[in-house]
Design a protein around this motif. Structure first.
Motif, PDB file in Angstrom:
ATOM      1  N   HIS A  20       0.825  -1.212   0.000  1.00  0.00           N
ATOM      2  CA  HIS A  20       0.000   0.000   0.000  1.00  0.00           C
ATOM      3  C   HIS A  20       0.862   1.266   0.000  1.00  0.00           C
ATOM      4  CE1 HIS A  20      -3.915  -1.881   0.240  1.00  0.00           C
ATOM      5  NE2 HIS A  20      -3.423  -2.730   1.117  1.00  0.00           N
ATOM      6  N   ILE A  21       2.007   1.203   0.665  1.00  0.00           N
ATOM      7  CA  ILE A  21       2.927   2.340   0.614  1.00  0.00           C
ATOM      8  C   ILE A  21       3.427   2.533  -0.810  1.00  0.00           C
ATOM      9  CG2 ILE A  21       5.135   3.261   1.433  1.00  0.00           C
ATOM     10  CD1 ILE A  21       4.641   1.677   4.045  1.00  0.00           C
ATOM     11  N   GLU A  22       3.717   1.444  -1.485  1.00  0.00           N
ATOM     12  CA  GLU A  22       4.155   1.539  -2.879  1.00  0.00           C
ATOM     13  C   GLU A  22       3.042   2.078  -3.773  1.00  0.00           C
ATOM     14  OE1 GLU A  22       7.162   1.262  -3.793  1.00  0.00           O
ATOM     15  OE2 GLU A  22       7.889   0.521  -1.868  1.00  0.00           O
ATOM     16  N   TRP A  33      -5.375   2.343   9.371  1.00  0.00           N
ATOM     17  CA  TRP A  33      -4.195   1.886   8.650  1.00  0.00           C
ATOM     18  C   TRP A  33      -3.547   3.006   7.846  1.00  0.00           C
ATOM     19  CZ3 TRP A  33      -0.881  -1.950   8.723  1.00  0.00           C
ATOM     20  CH2 TRP A  33      -1.248  -3.161   9.323  1.00  0.00           C
ATOM     21  N   GLY A  34      -4.269   4.084   7.612  1.00  0.00           N
ATOM     22  CA  GLY A  34      -3.695   5.225   6.900  1.00  0.00           C
ATOM     23  C   GLY A  34      -2.481   5.803   7.595  1.00  0.00           C
ATOM     24  N   GLY A  35      -2.409   5.656   8.929  1.00  0.00           N
ATOM     25  CA  GLY A  35      -1.249   6.173   9.651  1.00  0.00           C
ATOM     26  C   GLY A  35       0.030   5.467   9.267  1.00  0.00           C
ATOM     27  N   ALA A  36      -0.014   4.137   9.230  1.00  0.00           N
ATOM     28  CA  ALA A  36       1.175   3.371   8.838  1.00  0.00           C
ATOM     29  C   ALA A  36       1.502   3.577   7.361  1.00  0.00           C
ATOM     30  CB  ALA A  36       0.955   1.886   9.133  1.00  0.00           C
ATOM     31  N   ILE A  37       0.462   3.600   6.525  1.00  0.00           N
ATOM     32  CA  ILE A  37       0.693   3.770   5.087  1.00  0.00           C
ATOM     33  C   ILE A  37       1.203   5.180   4.793  1.00  0.00           C
ATOM     34  CG2 ILE A  37      -0.421   3.809   2.824  1.00  0.00           C
ATOM     35  CD1 ILE A  37      -2.402   1.678   4.023  1.00  0.00           C
TER      36      ILE A  37
END
Length: 205
Positions: A1-3, A24-28
């Protein structure tokens, strides 16, 4: 998801980015921001994490082999329970709003993403995503000079006050607003207060 996020931002050629992150937006989002801090202008956080932390029992149960998949993908137990448990202002969760939250997860095939996110939570150092969270966590130092607004629902069963305290410790300059009667879906519960706060924060910073 980061990619995925990286490719989108590169495609759009974005700079001076305001990242608004929840769950999960925080980690991404912080995973991206820690790699490319020069492209980030400011950060807005709603009940999220970008570091290791405790995982509630009800979420760990969704990871149980076979039974977890049956519950999450077969019964839609994860998203289905969230529309009742994650918002404390029940008046906001009208049938239409609940339907909107649940529509993306309307069959067995579409619920695979929910199950995979639950399975991605690293509960031990041997988990494949543990080093990913390690890297995201260590890169947070690169974001310390970024303006940050934190809006936190204090009745969140998952991202509880322990997580908020971790954010404040890491980012003591952050502007923090606590919403005592809001849950995990903090923007549903406290939109009237949060929207002006975000607008003012962006205009000022």
């Amino acid at each position: 998801h980061i990619e995925n996020l990286t490719r989108l931002i590169d495609h759009l050629d974005l700079n001076n980015i305001t990242l608004v992150m929840h769950d999960w937006g925080g980690a991404i989002g912080c995973g991206y921001a820690g790699r490319y801090p020069e492209r980030i202008k400011r950060l807005v956080l709603f009940n999220t994490a970008a570091f290791h932390g405790p995982c509630p029992l009800r979420i760990r149960l969704c990871r149980t082999p076979v039974l977890g998949a049956l519950a999450v993908r077969g019964l839609n137990a994860f998203a289905g329970s969230a529309v009742y448990l994650a918002a404390k202002n029940r008046a906001r969760m009208t049938p239409d709003v609940r339907a909107g939250y649940l529509l993306p997860y309307n069959n067995w095939a579409n619920r695979i993403a929910t199950l995979r996110f639950v399975e991605d939570i690293p509960l031990s150092s041997s988990h494949p995503t543990y080093p990913v969270i390690d890297q995201i966590q260590s890169n947070l130092e690169k974001l310390r000079d970024k303006p940050m607004l934190i809006c936190w629902g204090m009745r969140d069963f998952c991202f509880h006050e322990t997580y908020l305290n971790e954010w404040v410790q890491r980012f003591p300059q952050a502007e923090v607003s606590r919403f005592e009667e809001a849950g995990h879906y903090v923007v549903e519960d406290a939109a009237e207060q949060i929207v002006p706060l975000v607008r003012t924060f962006i205009a000022r910073s």
